[in-house]
Design a protein around this motif. Structure first.
Motif, short mmCIF file in Angstrom:
data_model
loop_
_atom_site.label_atom_id
_atom_site.label_comp_id
_atom_site.label_asym_id
_atom_site.label_seq_id
_atom_site.Cartn_x
_atom_site.Cartn_y
_atom_site.Cartn_z
N HIS A 1 143.79 29.99 10.21
CA HIS A 1 142.42 29.80 10.70
C HIS A 1 141.50 30.83 10.04
CE1 HIS A 1 143.89 26.98 13.59
NE2 HIS A 1 144.46 27.87 14.38
N GLY A 2 140.30 30.42 9.68
CA GLY A 2 139.38 31.31 8.99
C GLY A 2 138.53 32.17 9.89
N THR B 1 135.70 29.92 13.25
CA THR B 1 134.98 29.08 12.29
C THR B 1 135.40 27.62 12.38
OG1 THR B 1 136.58 29.53 10.53
CG2 THR B 1 134.67 31.00 10.69
N ILE B 2 136.57 27.36 12.95
CA ILE B 2 136.97 26.00 13.33
C ILE B 2 136.96 26.00 14.85
CG2 ILE B 2 138.76 24.23 13.20
CD1 ILE B 2 139.70 25.55 10.60
N PRO B 3 135.92 25.43 15.47
CA PRO B 3 135.70 25.64 16.91
C PRO B 3 136.83 25.12 17.78
CG PRO B 3 133.74 24.75 15.83
CD PRO B 3 134.86 24.65 14.84
N HIS B 4 137.06 25.84 18.87
CA HIS B 4 138.01 25.44 19.90
C HIS B 4 137.30 24.53 20.91
CE1 HIS B 4 140.96 29.04 19.24
NE2 HIS B 4 140.54 28.51 18.11
N ILE C 1 145.58 22.46 13.81
CA ILE C 1 146.34 22.17 12.60
C ILE C 1 145.60 22.44 11.31
CG2 ILE C 1 147.78 20.45 13.75
CD1 ILE C 1 146.00 18.29 12.54
N THR C 2 144.28 22.66 11.38
CA THR C 2 143.49 22.83 10.16
C THR C 2 143.23 24.30 9.90
OG1 THR C 2 142.42 20.70 10.56
CG2 THR C 2 141.35 22.18 9.00
N GLY C 3 143.25 24.67 8.62
CA GLY C 3 143.04 26.06 8.27
C GLY C 3 141.85 26.27 7.36
N PRO D 1 128.76 33.87 5.05
CA PRO D 1 128.95 32.53 4.47
C PRO D 1 130.43 32.17 4.47
CG PRO D 1 128.64 34.16 2.73
CD PRO D 1 128.53 34.90 4.04
N THR D 2 130.74 30.92 4.73
CA THR D 2 132.13 30.51 4.83
C THR D 2 132.53 29.55 3.72
OG1 THR D 2 131.65 28.63 6.28
CG2 THR D 2 132.09 30.75 7.33
N GLY D 3 133.84 29.40 3.55
CA GLY D 3 134.41 28.52 2.55
C GLY D 3 134.72 27.15 3.12
#
Length: 738
Positions: free
Chosen positions: A213-214, A232-235, A251-253, A273-275
């Motif tokens: 996770h980022g 950055t990947i919301p819960h 499951i996503t990273g 800034p994110t990737g």
């Protein structure tokens, strides 16, 4: 070993793993130096000069009238080969840098003499671009990333501060997955930012599953304890959760901050800034806009709470993530001063926002683009495009832009171009057909970031202007575990055909004739430069990929060895159902993830048969844009190929990595170019070249400038990794006036 005013060097060892060299009798002297005036104009106290990301120095001793007199003041040879992308810190007369194997060094910034060395105990070859530095005026801490760890070092001695984390370090993978993280790659490529008694960090992640996770996190500078986390990947229940499939966060990273951050210290806002989310080029398992991937986040630096955000690419399938920290600047509109944040992009866009609320300061259009025709892919119907400033890199490759370097090269490029799809930005990839990506995957702007003159509001951006191509191809079942691993982990860079795109992505054809199994294994486990590490590829899986590399595509059913046969047989059931079944790897929370039906055909730079860009120049530029008006002040080619220049083809520009510095002396200093190995100074008003000097290796880094005992210096990290045909080595080179 060099002996200088800091005295003799002695070696100390901690637990047989952590090594450092220093002069203890001078520790108090150095400590006093690094505590003194850390944030004065004489120093370069943070990555890119300051936490605001503007690459600006108020020093004026070196200026337009005398910069042509600069001479080499000192050179420090690391005696290592590899890459250096480091923008060093200079504080209290001490320069802090890395070597290509991730050793941390402290140099006398006036002479280049070695003061101490910290060796984390295991050589690393991933990029390390800088450091973070905390001080309260009495005590100081130097934070350095190496391998998967963040180290807290005593700036005076280089010794780990044992009260921080686990005897001076924290493994940044911890807390980013509920499962075992030991086999997953992470690299603290770009340093975090210091806010009060916290260090806020991101990291580099893989481009394919499995990826962590980022999350963006803040740690206590004294203890290493976690202070806050932003997902950055919301819960579930968090803003943006609905922009992903249900339970994607399990499951996503990726969606990670690899590029670095900037900080408004007064307001307590960190800009991150994110990737892109994995996988980069096919998103059937992440339908939706995918917040907060490819997003400029404004977070409360005290708590990590979101203040505002802007997503640059919705549902990114082009690897168009933000490449560098934004720059904070004040612009003027209708007699009013507006504190702003400027973000550059790989597409060639500059986005400018009000720093406090995210309001665009130039119009942004959500422009419609064609949908993907790839089964399972659902692209966003629109993408944001700024109306001003105009792009600093070309946006559409047409037939009249193909190379004219020689008639033969032009004819070759014409035939290749006929096979491509070339329709501009945000065109979805096709299956078994190459689509032009222009500017390429390396920008537009890259990780070096821009410089901004706070007095004028002018931004200086060095950019790449080279075309690449990309496409998708179906995953093939039945090839064995080695083929399966290669498809999912290696083909993205080295291509489905293993031909790569040299020199950045080497060919793997006949790699077993160039490298031993031991050497290949070392590269797999530790990575090198742009190649991430794959520590989880061990045992039968390692045997399988080695056998595949020896045998080539389609040959995994041939007996290579008893162990390779066992590896292939053990994976056969899984591989036969690769299109619809669960992957052998697990997601970042231990849940199985679905095997993608298609994979990327590999990064392919559009080069002619002689290795030059197959389009007309410029291939790299330096741009000056007035952010008050959005208008260009000047634009010039940056860099050249010496052998072409000798034949009269000058001013072509070239690919460039590392950013510029702008000073109150009215000059823009930039190296960055790969093939001519030069550092240059330009008039900030006009773009006129005022000075250049050839380096021993390419200066693919951002310079730093500082003053000691009344003398201003400019220093650049130089290395040969980007050009394997050029000189190999790594050094820091400093310049000053006679």
């Amino acid at each position: 070993m060099q002996i200088g005013r800091w005295g003799a060097v002695v070696a100390l060892t901690l637990s047989g793993m952590l090594l450092w060299q220093t002069q203890p009798q001078h520790a108090n002297v150095v400590a006093a130096a690094v505590r003194g005036a850390e944030h004065s104009a004489r120093n370069w106290p943070a990555y890119n000069g300051g936490v605001n990301g503007d690459h600006y120095s108020p020093l004026t001793q070196i200026n337009r009238s005398n910069v042509h007199q600069l001479k080499v003041a000192w050179t420090f040879d690391t005696h290592e080969k590899g890459g250096l992308q480091t923008n060093p810190l200079v504080i209290g007369g001490v320069l802090y840098g890395y070597t290509p194997t991730q050793k941390v060094i402290a140099l006398d910034a006036a002479t280049g003499e070695l003061i101490w060395t910290f060796d984390p105990g295991k050589p690393g070859t991933q990029p390390t671009r800088g450091f973070s530095y905390w001080t309260d005026g009495k005590a100081s801490i130097l934070f350095a990333g190496a391998l998967t760890n963040l180290y807290a070092l005593d700036p005076a001695t280089g010794r780990p501060i044992l009260t921080f984390g686990d005897k001076g370090k924290i493994d940044l993978r911890r807390g980013l997955t509920d499962g075992d993280y030991s086999g997953i790659y992470l690299a603290p490529t770009t340093p975090g930012v210091i806010f009060k008694d916290m260090i806020i960090v991101g990291f580099r992640a893989p481009e394919a599953e499995p990826a962590l996770h980022g999350d963006i996190r803040a740690f206590d500078v004294h203890t290493g304890a976690l202070r806050w986390t932003f997902h950055t990947i919301p819960h579930p229940g968090e803003y943006g959760y609905e922009t992903w499939p249900k339970d994607a966060w399990k499951i996503t990273g990726a969606a990670n901050n690899w590029a670095g951050m900037s900080l408004d210290e007064k307001r307590g806002i960190v800009y991150a800034p994110t990737g892109s989310a994995v996988t980069d080029f096919y998103g059937d398992d992440r339908a939706g806009d995918d917040l907060f991937a490819d997003t400029l986040l404004a977070l409360d630096a005290n708590t990590g709470k979101r203040i505002w955000h802007f997503q640059d690419v919705h549902h990114d399938i082009w690897d168009r993530d933000f490449p560098s920290p934004p720059a904070l600047v004040t612009v003027h509109r209708e007699g009013k001063a507006i504190d702003a944040v400027a973000q550059t992009t790989k597409q060639g866009f500059v986005f400018l926002f009000d720093r406090t609320n995210g309001k665009p300061l130039f119009p942004i259009e959500e422009k419609a683009f064609s949908a993907s025709n790839v089964p399972g892919e659902t692209t966003s119907p629109t993408q944001p495009v700024p109306q001003m400033p105009l792009p600093y890199a070309r946006q559409l490759l047409t037939a009249d832009m193909l190379t004219t370097r020689t008639p033969e090269a032009h004819a070759w490029a014409e035939e290749q171009f006929k096979t491509f799809r070339s329709e501009g930005q945000f065109i979805p990839f096709s299956v078994d057909k190459q689509t032009v990506v222009f500017p390429g995957y390396d920008g537009g702007a890259e990780w070096g970031g821009p410089a901004v003159d706070p007095r004028s509001g002018v931004i200086y951006i060095n950019a790449n202007d080279v075309a690449w191509t990309g496409g998708l191809t179906a995953n093939e079942a039945g090839g064995g575990e080695g083929a399966n691993l290669y498809q999912s982990q290696c083909s993205m860079c080295h291509g489905a055909d293993r031909k790569g795109s040299p020199p950045a992505f080497p060919s793997l054809i006949d790699v077993d004739k160039r490298l031993s199994d031991a050497s290949i294994t070392d590269l797999i486990h530790h990575g090198k430069q742009r190649m991430p590490s794959f520590p989880g590829v061990t045992g039968e899986r390692l045997d399988a990929i080695l056998a595949f590399l020896r045998a080539g595509p389609g040959a995994m059913n041939t007996a290579q060895s008893d162990r390779a046969q066992r590896a292939s047989a053990g994976a056969s059931a899984r591989t036969a159902n690769a299109v619809t079944s669960s992957k052998s790897e697990m997601g970042t929370s231990g849940a199985p993830v679905v095997e993608a039906r298609y994979h990327f055909t590999g990064y392919r730079k559009f080069l002619d048969p002689d290795g030059y860009p197959a389009i007309v120049p410029p291939w790299g530029t330096l741009n000056a844009i007035d952010l008050n008006t959005g208008k260009y002040l000047w634009k010039i080619p940056l860099g050249e190929y010496p052998e072409l220049a000798a034949k009269g083809m000058k001013g072509t520009g070239s690919e460039n990595y590392g950013g510029p510095v702008v000073t109150a002396g009215g000059i823009v200093i930039v190296s960055a170019t790969i093939y001519d190995r030069k550092i240059r100074a330009f008039d900030s008003r006009t773009g006129k070249l005022l000075w250049e000097s050839e380096l021993p290796y390419a200066g693919n880094a951002t310079p730093a400038t500082y003053m000691i005992d009344g003398k201003q210096y400019v220093v650049i990290a130089a290395s040969g990794a980007r050009n394997p045909n050029g000189p190999q080595g790594a050094a820091y080179v400093a310049f000053a006036l006679p």
